[in-house]
Enzyme design. Structure first.
Site, PDB file in Angstrom:
ATOM      1  N   CYS A 248       0.865  -1.194  -0.003  1.00 15.56           N
ATOM      2  CA  CYS A 248      -0.072  -0.090   0.216  1.00 15.56           C
ATOM      3  C   CYS A 248       0.873   1.276  -0.043  1.00 15.56           C
ATOM      4  O   CYS A 248       1.769   1.378  -1.043  1.00 15.56           O
ATOM      5  CB  CYS A 248      -0.978  -0.087   1.234  1.00 15.56           C
ATOM      6  SG  CYS A 248      -0.269  -0.294   2.606  1.00 15.56           S
ATOM      7  N   GLY A 251       2.615   0.494   4.243  1.00 15.82           N
ATOM      8  CA  GLY A 251       3.033  -1.063   4.438  1.00 15.82           C
ATOM      9  C   GLY A 251       2.540  -1.660   5.835  1.00 15.82           C
ATOM     10  O   GLY A 251       3.137  -2.767   6.262  1.00 15.82           O
ATOM     11  N   TRP A 252       1.997  -0.922   6.599  1.00 18.32           N
ATOM     12  CA  TRP A 252       1.535  -1.193   8.098  1.00 18.32           C
ATOM     13  C   TRP A 252       0.066  -1.474   8.407  1.00 18.32           C
ATOM     14  O   TRP A 252      -0.426  -1.634   9.453  1.00 18.32           O
ATOM     15  CB  TRP A 252       2.206  -0.320   9.097  1.00 18.32           C
ATOM     16  CG  TRP A 252       1.893   0.933   8.853  1.00 18.32           C
ATOM     17  CD1 TRP A 252       0.839   1.691   8.703  1.00 18.32           C
ATOM     18  CD2 TRP A 252       2.964   2.046   9.415  1.00 18.32           C
ATOM     19  NE1 TRP A 252       0.851   3.004   8.608  1.00 18.32           N
ATOM     20  CE2 TRP A 252       2.400   3.269   9.240  1.00 18.32           C
ATOM     21  CE3 TRP A 252       4.055   2.061   9.583  1.00 18.32           C
ATOM     22  CZ2 TRP A 252       2.874   4.544   9.285  1.00 18.32           C
ATOM     23  CZ3 TRP A 252       4.699   3.499   9.587  1.00 18.32           C
ATOM     24  CH2 TRP A 252       4.087   4.444   9.604  1.00 18.32           C
ATOM     25  N   ASP A 253      -0.816  -1.324   7.292  1.00 18.55           N
ATOM     26  CA  ASP A 253      -2.283  -1.463   7.563  1.00 18.55           C
ATOM     27  C   ASP A 253      -2.919  -2.554   6.538  1.00 18.55           C
ATOM     28  O   ASP A 253      -2.872  -3.585   6.928  1.00 18.55           O
ATOM     29  CB  ASP A 253      -2.853  -0.165   7.555  1.00 18.55           C
ATOM     30  CG  ASP A 253      -2.565   0.669   8.605  1.00 18.55           C
ATOM     31  OD1 ASP A 253      -2.729   0.442   9.899  1.00 18.55           O
ATOM     32  OD2 ASP A 253      -2.311   1.960   8.319  1.00 18.55           O
TER      33      ASP A 253
END
Length: 456
Positions: A248, A251-253
């Site tokens: 995305c 990169g963390w959701d």
């Protein structure tokens, strides 16, 4: 909401009572969720306050990877690659033999990593790149910020197969929480001015899926997540020699959401991590895919953006055989590398609300539409709380497939651990009765038996 909390508490107590002393991995999951809900992981903080806990989490992840694979570790000790990536980035080499399982994880092949993105992608045999951004370019603090290969004017990614599969950012999941954790009928508003990345998938990749992709803007959150997962699974199974990159913005959701669902789906089919039990694969994906890749659970919980909870609660929607990869089962090994690009070359590489300082997420709004399962169409059941002992579990799991059983066990373990550590956030009372549906989810998820109201 009080009823859901009571059910969750009773479920946790019942599970503990029926199983006696909890095995170490279950205690580890509780410790992980407590740490996760307290602070965001940062690579540079691994040796500071709370460092011993993080080190135990990292060590546990490496041990779980090593059960089934020989792997290399890319050091990211001080966040040289990315501040919210793991300090030990795992690169799976191949499925290990019994002898190799005792020694994997000892090879540290990358001393310095800097970034030429394309060379690294080629080394990792990536062929398909799936971009979850709803924008072509992200505007942040008045500047264009983008992580999207699809808008590279120099066409440097022309050798890769690019797929634009826009998916709502973490802010949208506040609406999921505000609707009493019901995803059915929740539709993203694609008409917002910042949403300018249309869905784009090469035709040759869509023929076998029997999905009308032209209707993607009409899908609710359940349908959209299911169809995107089907697409990703088909890519994983379509080519033995090619890898898949999913990303995305940060990169963390959204990225860990789909990576976690992919990992758990393939594990449920018995294709990967074959040595891991339900609680172990759950620990691995929570710790590695979410915590160690920087998901900001504390921030997300404070805003009600519960994409993390959605991921594991969503497992109930992918238990059927239509999500199974067994019909195209493949045992994959990495192909021979291009002799012109070595590991040493990589060592030389360098590396939600609009305006939020903690996320590159998007503004959002949504459209509510009536549909089966949406607001106003819920049925009610009374719930009898009983200990989740072996007979209850056996009855609950009878007539289910192996895949469904395995995913239900993971979801049950998550709900029990989550309710006893993080807990659900209260929401305003709803006349829809949706909370009754959530209560039933918890009751079924942790092995509680439901009976119809007519039997009372």
């Amino acid at each position: 909401m009080a009823g859901a909390r009571a059910a969750a508490a009773a479920a946790s107590a019942g599970s503990s009572a029926s199983s006696g002393n909890q095995p170490p991995q279950e205690l580890g999951l509780g410790e992980l969720l407590e740490e996760f809900s307290r602070t965001q992981y940062r690579a540079k903080d691994g040796s500071g306050t709370g460092g011993s806990k993080v080190e135990r989490i990292e060590k546990r992840c490496l041990e779980l990877f090593g059960r089934d694979y020989c792997f290399s570790v890319i050091p990211n000790t001080n966040g040289d690659i990315c501040g919210h990536y793991p300090r030990h980035i795992v690169f799976l080499e191949y499925e290990s033999s019994e002898k190799e399982k005792d020694t994997s994880g000892d090879t540290h092949l990358f001393d310095k990593v800097r970034g030429y993105d394309i060379k690294l992608l080629r080394y990792l045999s990536v062929k398909y790149i799936c971009d979850l951004m709803v924008e072509n370019k992200k505007v942040k603090f008045g500047m264009n910020v983008t992580s999207s290969e699809k808008v590279d004017k120099a066409q440097r990614y022309a050798d890769f197969t690019l797929l634009s599969i826009p998916y709502p950012g973490c802010e949208f999941f506040k609406e999921y929480k505000d609707r009493d954790y019901m995803a059915e009928g929740l539709i993203f508003n694609w008409k917002q001015d910042y949403v300018d990345a249309p869905l784009s998938i090469p035709d040759f990749l869509t023929h076998s899926l029997n999905i009308d992709w032209s209707q993607y803007q009409c899908w609710d959150l359940v349908q959209q997540t299911q169809n995107y997962l089907k697409l990703l699974l088909s890519l994983v199974n379509s080519d033995d020699d090619s890898g898949l990159l999913v990303h995305c913005i940060s990169g963390w959701d959204r990225t860990p959401l789909f990576i976690s669902l992919l990992r758990l789906s393939l594990w449920a089919d018995g294709l990967i991590h074959t040595s891991l039990k339900p609680t172990e694969i759950l620990y691995l994906t929570v710790a590695y895919d979410w915590f160690l890749f920087g998901h900001m659970l504390v921030d997300r919980l404070s805003k009600g953006e519960e994409i993390f909870f959605f991921c594991f609660n969503f497992l109930k929607h992918i238990t059927s055989e239509e999500f199974s990869a067994l019909k195209t089962q493949r045992r994959k090994s990495l192909p021979a590398r291009d002799g012109g690009f070595t590991l040493e070359d990589i060592c030389m590489l360098r590396r939600k609300d609009r305006g939020s300082t903690t996320s590159l997420g998007s503004d959002f709004s949504l459209v509510m539409e009536s549909s089966p399962g949406a607001t106003g169409s819920f049925t009610y059941e009374a719930v009898e709380l009983v200990p989740a002992g072996a007979p209850t579990q056996a009855a609950w799991l009878a007539a289910l497939s192996d895949r469904e059983t395995r995913l239900q066990e993971v979801r049950s373990a998550f709900l029990a651990a989550y309710s006893s550590t993080v807990g659900l956030r209260a929401v305003a009372p709803s006349p829809s009765g949706a909370i009754g549906g959530l209560l039933e989810q918890f009751a079924r998820g942790v092995g509680l038996r439901s009976i119809s109201s007519n039997a009372l």
